[in-house]
Design a protein around this motif. Sequence first.
Motif, PDB file in Angstrom:
ATOM      1  N   VAL A   1       1.099   1.322  -4.567  1.00 23.56           N
ATOM      2  CA  VAL A   1       1.759   2.615  -5.090  1.00 23.56           C
ATOM      3  C   VAL A   1       3.381   2.096  -5.255  1.00 23.56           C
ATOM      4  O   VAL A   1       4.111   1.795  -4.235  1.00 23.56           O
ATOM      5  N   LEU A   2       3.694   2.004  -6.509  1.00 25.59           N
ATOM      6  CA  LEU A   2       5.241   1.807  -6.659  1.00 25.59           C
ATOM      7  C   LEU A   2       5.727   3.028  -7.461  1.00 25.59           C
ATOM      8  O   LEU A   2       4.924   3.569  -8.217  1.00 25.59           O
ATOM      9  N   GLY A   3       6.911   3.260  -6.962  1.00 24.37           N
ATOM     10  CA  GLY A   3       7.606   4.464  -7.503  1.00 24.37           C
ATOM     11  C   GLY A   3       8.890   4.254  -8.378  1.00 24.37           C
ATOM     12  O   GLY A   3       9.443   3.408  -8.181  1.00 24.37           O
TER      13      GLY A   3
ATOM     14  N   LYS B   1       8.254   7.658   1.806  1.00 23.48           N
ATOM     15  CA  LYS B   1       8.714   6.227   1.522  1.00 23.48           C
ATOM     16  C   LYS B   1       7.518   5.440   2.331  1.00 23.48           C
ATOM     17  O   LYS B   1       7.368   4.421   2.025  1.00 23.48           O
TER      18      LYS B   1
ATOM     19  N   ASP C   1       4.372   5.757   1.885  1.00 21.91           N
ATOM     20  CA  ASP C   1       3.313   5.688   1.065  1.00 21.91           C
ATOM     21  C   ASP C   1       3.589   4.696  -0.073  1.00 21.91           C
ATOM     22  O   ASP C   1       2.746   4.131  -0.791  1.00 21.91           O
ATOM     23  N   LEU C   2       5.002   4.586  -0.420  1.00 16.30           N
ATOM     24  CA  LEU C   2       5.265   3.786  -1.487  1.00 16.30           C
ATOM     25  C   LEU C   2       5.417   2.289  -0.913  1.00 16.30           C
ATOM     26  O   LEU C   2       6.351   2.065  -0.031  1.00 16.30           O
TER      27      LEU C   2
ATOM     28  N   LYS D   1      -2.461   5.702  -2.279  1.00 14.63           N
ATOM     29  CA  LYS D   1      -2.510   4.737  -1.324  1.00 14.63           C
ATOM     30  C   LYS D   1      -3.561   4.665  -0.077  1.00 14.63           C
ATOM     31  O   LYS D   1      -4.047   3.596   0.159  1.00 14.63           O
TER      32      LYS D   1
ATOM     33  N   THR E   1       0.736  10.447  -4.490  1.00  9.51           N
ATOM     34  CA  THR E   1       1.159   9.155  -3.932  1.00  9.51           C
ATOM     35  C   THR E   1       0.258   8.777  -2.701  1.00  9.51           C
ATOM     36  O   THR E   1       0.003   7.473  -2.568  1.00  9.51           O
TER      37      THR E   1
ATOM     38  N   TYR F   1      10.095   1.385  -4.148  1.00  2.49           N
ATOM     39  CA  TYR F   1      10.681   2.647  -4.634  1.00  2.49           C
ATOM     40  C   TYR F   1      11.910   1.953  -5.633  1.00  2.49           C
ATOM     41  O   TYR F   1      12.814   1.414  -5.019  1.00  2.49           O
TER      42      TYR F   1
ATOM     43  N   GLN G   1       3.811  15.100  -4.341  1.00  2.00           N
ATOM     44  CA  GLN G   1       3.752  13.879  -3.296  1.00  2.00           C
ATOM     45  C   GLN G   1       2.627  13.422  -2.796  1.00  2.00           C
ATOM     46  O   GLN G   1       2.442  12.174  -2.380  1.00  2.00           O
TER      47      GLN G   1
ATOM     48  N   PRO H   1       7.708  10.413  -8.140  1.00  2.00           N
ATOM     49  CA  PRO H   1       7.176  10.745  -6.802  1.00  2.00           C
ATOM     50  C   PRO H   1       7.661  11.651  -6.122  1.00  2.00           C
ATOM     51  O   PRO H   1       6.883  12.259  -5.257  1.00  2.00           O
TER      52      PRO H   1
END
Length: 389
Positions: A28-30, A44, A46-47, A22, A18, A50, A15, A8
């Motif tokens: 959303v998983l990175g 950070k 948006d995820l 969201k 991501t 991570y 970026q 991501p």
Amino acid sequence: MNFIVTSPFYPENFQLFTNRLKKQGFTVLGIGQEPYDQLSANLKSDLTEYYKVNDLENVDEVKKAVAYLYFKHGKIDRIESNNEHWLNLEAEIREQFNIPGNKPSDLKKVKYKSEMKKLFKKAGVPTVPGKIANKKTAVKRLVKELGLPVVAKPNSGVGSSATYKLIDDADVDKFVAEWDEKEPYFFEPYIEDARLLSFDGLIDQEGNIVFETGLYYKEPTLEVIKRQGDFGYCIQKQMPEKLRKYGHAIVEQFGMKERFFHIEFFEDGDDFLAVEYNNRVAGGYTIDMYNFANHIDLFKQYARVVAGLPFEHSDIPNQYCVALSQRDQFTYVHSDADIRSHYGNRFVFSKRMPDGFAELQGNQFYGILADTQEEVEDVFNYIHQRVEQ
């Protein structure tokens, strides 16, 4: 829906992918190899989580990361980066964890150039003829059949990486001497003075093209690399109808779904020759150029497609978008300040290219909007005009 984004953090302009997922409501998983502290505050945020791996090239390590995220967050609904480098990795992950999308068996037709040619012909689209060599002993025979000059490129490869233009027998001998035979090579005639262009777009869950656009390069990529010339391309305002027809036939033949695509062609007189099918969006800052030219947000629309929602087209007429760069080793007549002042609100983009892309694409990258072909040519001439030495 749980959506894993591979890498991501890189490239930087992806970026937003991501972020748009969201905003569409995905969890959303990175998975990436950069330390968490290196991620921007926005990324950070948006995820949801991570997972740092030591090496994204290590498939087993990435599978462990996916298993952990699966255990913690539940079923994984998608995994995607929109980056060609991770196509194989993501296909393996989808197969092991039963995630919708391309599996390894689906990638053969978009991974190997020799397989692409077969599907171009099935689609009824003219293509550049080619021959595959697995051993050095076959090279000279194939070159004789095809005729010099030829282009030699890995049968499975990304972009212009490890691609050679062989002009004469000395070039052929040098290639044969240096090739380690670890990967088969694909040979095809070099089309002199042919313009390289593309038919690009987005396919929905049913396999329908919901967005289409395209670009043409100012000069062939191999020539730019060889001469360290000025790099540039232009997002087309209107696609040639024959090219559009060929593009639709190819997309139908390849049968992909819920994906971006980037199909390269050579312009051959009043016809077009299919060169390569790329199962992802065009690289670099091209997606940004598409957005500017079409007054749209493609990552947002991709997220809508994955969510099963209709594609939203812009009401604003599209424009040309000229994408081009300057190289640090040359002195140009017009400075950055000159360019910004000269084009005013048509100046839409400016970025330093990462060092890894500078050899091909130059160092300082610009995006300029234009309404006519004459304005397009003015942009190329104005920004690329060098001080005479």
